[in-house]
Design a protein around this motif. Structure first.
Motif, short mmCIF file in Angstrom:
data_model
loop_
_atom_site.label_atom_id
_atom_site.label_comp_id
_atom_site.label_asym_id
_atom_site.label_seq_id
_atom_site.Cartn_x
_atom_site.Cartn_y
_atom_site.Cartn_z
N ASN A 203 0.81 -1.22 0.00
CA ASN A 203 0.00 0.00 0.00
C ASN A 203 0.84 1.27 0.00
O ASN A 203 0.34 2.35 0.31
N ALA A 204 2.13 1.17 -0.33
CA ALA A 204 3.04 2.31 -0.19
C ALA A 204 3.53 2.83 -1.54
O ALA A 204 4.69 3.23 -1.67
N GLU A 205 2.65 2.91 -2.51
CA GLU A 205 3.06 3.42 -3.82
C GLU A 205 3.53 4.87 -3.72
O GLU A 205 4.41 5.31 -4.46
N TYR A 206 2.96 5.63 -2.78
CA TYR A 206 3.39 7.02 -2.60
C TYR A 206 4.86 7.10 -2.20
O TYR A 206 5.56 8.04 -2.60
N LEU A 207 5.34 6.14 -1.40
CA LEU A 207 6.76 6.11 -1.06
C LEU A 207 7.61 5.76 -2.28
O LEU A 207 8.70 6.32 -2.47
N ARG A 208 7.14 4.86 -3.09
CA ARG A 208 7.87 4.50 -4.30
C ARG A 208 7.92 5.68 -5.28
O ARG A 208 8.92 5.88 -5.97
N ASP A 209 6.84 6.47 -5.31
CA ASP A 209 6.86 7.69 -6.13
C ASP A 209 7.93 8.66 -5.62
O ASP A 209 8.64 9.29 -6.41
N ALA A 210 8.04 8.78 -4.29
CA ALA A 210 9.08 9.64 -3.71
C ALA A 210 10.46 9.12 -4.05
O ALA A 210 11.37 9.89 -4.38
N LEU A 211 10.65 7.82 -3.97
CA LEU A 211 11.95 7.22 -4.31
C LEU A 211 12.31 7.51 -5.76
O LEU A 211 13.47 7.84 -6.07
N ARG A 212 11.35 7.42 -6.65
CA ARG A 212 11.63 7.61 -8.08
C ARG A 212 12.10 9.03 -8.39
O ARG A 212 12.89 9.23 -9.33
N ILE A 213 11.61 10.01 -7.64
CA ILE A 213 12.00 11.39 -7.97
C ILE A 213 13.24 11.85 -7.21
O ILE A 213 13.76 12.94 -7.47
N MET A 250 14.29 -1.62 -3.96
CA MET A 250 14.53 -0.26 -4.43
C MET A 250 15.16 -0.26 -5.82
O MET A 250 14.80 0.55 -6.68
N ALA A 251 16.10 -1.16 -6.05
CA ALA A 251 16.73 -1.25 -7.36
C ALA A 251 15.71 -1.60 -8.44
O ALA A 251 15.77 -1.08 -9.57
N GLU A 252 14.77 -2.47 -8.11
CA GLU A 252 13.72 -2.81 -9.07
C GLU A 252 12.82 -1.62 -9.36
O GLU A 252 12.46 -1.35 -10.51
N VAL A 253 12.43 -0.90 -8.31
CA VAL A 253 11.58 0.29 -8.50
C VAL A 253 12.28 1.31 -9.40
O VAL A 253 11.66 1.93 -10.27
N LEU A 254 13.58 1.47 -9.19
CA LEU A 254 14.35 2.46 -9.95
C LEU A 254 14.83 1.92 -11.29
O LEU A 254 15.41 2.68 -12.08
N ASP A 255 14.61 0.62 -11.53
CA ASP A 255 15.07 -0.03 -12.76
C ASP A 255 16.55 0.27 -12.98
O ASP A 255 16.96 0.76 -14.03
N THR A 256 17.33 -0.04 -11.94
CA THR A 256 18.75 0.30 -11.97
C THR A 256 19.59 -0.88 -11.53
O THR A 256 19.09 -1.84 -10.92
N ASP A 257 20.87 -0.79 -11.79
CA ASP A 257 21.83 -1.83 -11.43
C ASP A 257 21.97 -1.92 -9.91
O ASP A 257 22.20 -0.90 -9.24
#
Length: 285
Positions: A203-213, A250-257
């Motif tokens: 239920n924490a998509e808002y946190l993932r949005d914060a991580l992405r920016i 976090m790496a998956e959310v950011l699509d990063t190495d």
């Protein structure tokens, strides 16, 4: 009880070391059991979590953090009166004077966790909580320590008090709990955003949005152990050795190495806490 008994299996080690920048090794779990510090640090180091910030929440915990940091080269201390403890204190000025004294110790890298908590403290306790937060900001600035902020349901007032007193050179938003808009407001003030296991919750998509920016050089990771255990072990006690679950997510959310993110988090933590400190182990075993 041995540290491994009844705990989840250790995750696969990270490809590069990271720091758990916020944990409470002195908080008992499982009916009052406290994990031996050496065992907790060893198990964390085995999966790539080679350094730790031990965070005090009251005078006893802050003194304990200093003592552990003196004994363990991979640990540094943070000292403070937690906002909820500050609101209940009948000796707050004396408490703050002791935090000021402890903050001068070289093993102390941060003043925190301080801040505001409007979830557990009602309106009657908030003036004292706000007074304590202001005093902690001044202590952090006086000793050139990182300010570690606890913010629960108090976003606007946290930023207002920071602006009023003056933002220290280094600020960490512990267990970042806001959305992308609040993240931008914190980043505008130079803060690092520290993500805990909550970022993995469904239920924490808002946190993932914060991580992405968040800029890659402002991202940190923490446990807040023994609380906020990441998926897939939510509901069980948390410990630093579970950090790899959060970092991989976090790496998956950011699509990063993954290795690159680990290196960034490690370097970011050095900057956020005022410089490098020795690792307990030279490499991940």
């Amino acid at each position: 009880m041995g540290f491994t008994e009844g705990w989840p299996d250790a995750p696969e080690p990270l490809p590069s070391p990271v720091v758990d920048n916020h944990c409470h090794l002195d908080t008992p779990i499982r009916g009052g059991v406290m994990i031996p510090v050496d065992e907790a640090l060893d198990r964390a180091a085995a999966v790539g979590v080679t350094r730790t910030v031990q965070v005090g929440c009251d005078l006893e915990g802050s003194r304990w953090a200093v003592e552990v940091a003196r004994q363990q080269p991979s640990v540094v201390a943070a000292v403070a009166m937690h906002p909820n403890d500050a609101a209940r204190s009948e000796t707050l000025e004396a408490d703050l004077a002791e935090i000021d004294r402890l903050a001068a110790d070289p093993v102390v890298r941060a003043v925190g966790e301080t801040g505001l908590d409007y979830f557990r403290t009602g309106p009657e306790g908030r003036p004292q909580q706000q007074h304590s937060f202001r005093a902690h900001i001044e202590i952090a600035k006086r000793h050139d320590r990182t300010l570690v902020i606890h913010d629960r349901d108090a976003h606007d007032d946290v930023l207002a008090i920071l602006d009023e007193v003056g933002v220290p050179d280094r600020v960490v938003m512990h267990c970042f709990s806001g959305d992308a808009d609040f993240a931008r407001r914190c980043l505008d003030r130079g803060a690092h955003l520290s993500f805990a296991g909550t970022v993995t919750f469904k239920n924490a998509e808002y946190l993932r949005d914060a991580l992405r920016i968040a800029p890659r050089d402002r991202i940190l990771v923490e446990t807040d152990a023994p609380f906020l255990t990441p998926m897939p072990h939510r509901g069980e006690p948390n410990a630093s050795f579970l950090v790899p679950h959060t970092v991989r997510f976090m790496a998956e959310v950011l699509d990063t190495d993954l290795a690159g993110l680990c290196r960034a988090i490690d370097a970011n933590t050095d900057r956020a806490f005022g410089g490098h400190w020795p690792e307990r182990f030279a490499s991940v075993s």
